[in-house]
Design a protein around this motif. Structure first.
Motif, PDB file in Angstrom:
ATOM      1  N   GLU A  39       1.360 -32.831 -36.445  1.00 33.75           N
ATOM      2  CA  GLU A  39       1.728 -31.623 -35.685  1.00 33.75           C
ATOM      3  C   GLU A  39       0.492 -31.010 -35.037  1.00 33.75           C
ATOM      4  N   ALA A  40      -0.622 -30.986 -35.751  1.00 35.86           N
ATOM      5  CA  ALA A  40      -1.863 -30.443 -35.191  1.00 35.86           C
ATOM      6  C   ALA A  40      -2.304 -31.240 -33.971  1.00 35.86           C
ATOM      7  N   ALA A  45      -2.817 -31.653 -28.022  1.00 40.58           N
ATOM      8  CA  ALA A  45      -2.737 -32.566 -26.879  1.00 40.58           C
ATOM      9  C   ALA A  45      -2.789 -31.821 -25.547  1.00 40.58           C
ATOM     10  N   ASP A  46      -2.396 -30.555 -25.553  1.00 36.95           N
ATOM     11  CA  ASP A  46      -2.459 -29.741 -24.339  1.00 36.95           C
ATOM     12  C   ASP A  46      -3.879 -29.306 -24.005  1.00 36.95           C
ATOM     13  N   GLU A  54     -11.720 -30.913 -33.491  1.00 37.52           N
ATOM     14  CA  GLU A  54     -10.630 -30.074 -32.987  1.00 37.52           C
ATOM     15  C   GLU A  54      -9.491 -29.993 -34.005  1.00 37.52           C
ATOM     16  N   VAL A  55      -9.176 -31.128 -34.632  1.00 36.90           N
ATOM     17  CA  VAL A  55      -8.118 -31.138 -35.655  1.00 36.90           C
ATOM     18  C   VAL A  55      -8.546 -30.300 -36.857  1.00 36.90           C
ATOM     19  N   ALA A  56      -9.801 -30.424 -37.265  1.00 33.19           N
ATOM     20  CA  ALA A  56     -10.310 -29.634 -38.393  1.00 33.19           C
ATOM     21  C   ALA A  56     -10.159 -28.144 -38.105  1.00 33.19           C
ATOM     22  N   ILE A  93      -7.496 -38.795 -30.357  1.00 33.12           N
ATOM     23  CA  ILE A  93      -6.398 -39.096 -31.270  1.00 33.12           C
ATOM     24  C   ILE A  93      -5.091 -38.737 -30.584  1.00 33.12           C
ATOM     25  N   THR A  94      -4.117 -39.636 -30.668  1.00 37.21           N
ATOM     26  CA  THR A  94      -2.808 -39.387 -30.073  1.00 37.21           C
ATOM     27  C   THR A  94      -1.713 -39.611 -31.113  1.00 37.21           C
ATOM     28  N   VAL A  95      -0.567 -39.036 -30.840  1.00 31.81           N
ATOM     29  CA  VAL A  95       0.606 -39.196 -31.698  1.00 31.81           C
ATOM     30  C   VAL A  95       1.351 -40.454 -31.248  1.00 31.81           C
ATOM     31  N   THR A  96       1.717 -41.298 -32.188  1.00 31.36           N
ATOM     32  CA  THR A  96       2.455 -42.534 -31.896  1.00 31.36           C
ATOM     33  C   THR A  96       3.963 -42.255 -31.880  1.00 31.36           C
ATOM     34  N   GLY A  97       4.727 -43.260 -31.527  1.00 35.76           N
ATOM     35  CA  GLY A  97       6.189 -43.147 -31.604  1.00 35.76           C
ATOM     36  C   GLY A  97       6.651 -42.835 -33.023  1.00 35.76           C
TER      37      GLY A  97
END
Length: 145
Positions: A39-40, A45-46, A54-56, A93-97
């Motif tokens: 979710e983070a 991603a925007d 950035e995630v931390a 880092i990207t979100v996968t399917g």
């Protein structure tokens, strides 16, 4: 003096209660951490680039904690590192399917829990709570809390 906690105490008690649901070493806790970090990454991603730092910051963790969560979510197939278009030495880092499916299932579960907890509420009461929580969240984000 009253024995009843104020609204601020009640809000933080609520946050602590739900925050504890994702602790521990079991499968449910691992899945919960996977949802959190995925979710983070989706939220960030925007505002690229999306890296460990950035995630931390988004999760309120140190870099090593976020790195472990990203590593675990990548191993589970929820996240994927990709070479940055701007700087080939950097990975984003990207979100996968599978990560999108995980989030969709988590969001369905969240809506189900809310519906169960408020089953005896009117639709207006549910909407008022949603609107009030959104206002609190938006205000907290603007304040940097």
């Amino acid at each position: 003096m009253t024995d009843r906690p104020g609204p601020g105490q009640t809000m933080f008690e609520f946050v602590r209660y739900w925050a504890r649901r994702g602790t521990g070493d079991g499968e449910l806790a691992r899945r919960g951490r996977g949802v959190q970090v995925t979710e983070a990454v989706r939220v960030l991603a925007d505002r690229p680039p999306v890296g460990v730092n950035e995630v931390a910051a988004e999760l309120g963790l140190d870099q090593s904690g976020a790195s472990r969560m990203i590593k675990d979510a990548t191993a589970a197939g929820y996240l994927a590192p990709v070479r940055s278009a701007e700087d080939g030495r950097r990975r984003t880092i990207t979100v996968t399917g599978a990560g999108e499916e995980l989030l969709a299932a988590a969001h369905r579960w969240q809506e189900q829990v809310f519906a169960e907890l408020t089953e005896d509420w009117t639709p207006r009461q549910r909407q008022d709570l949603r609107r009030s929580l959104r206002r609190l969240l938006d205000r907290a984000r603007r304040a940097g809390s």
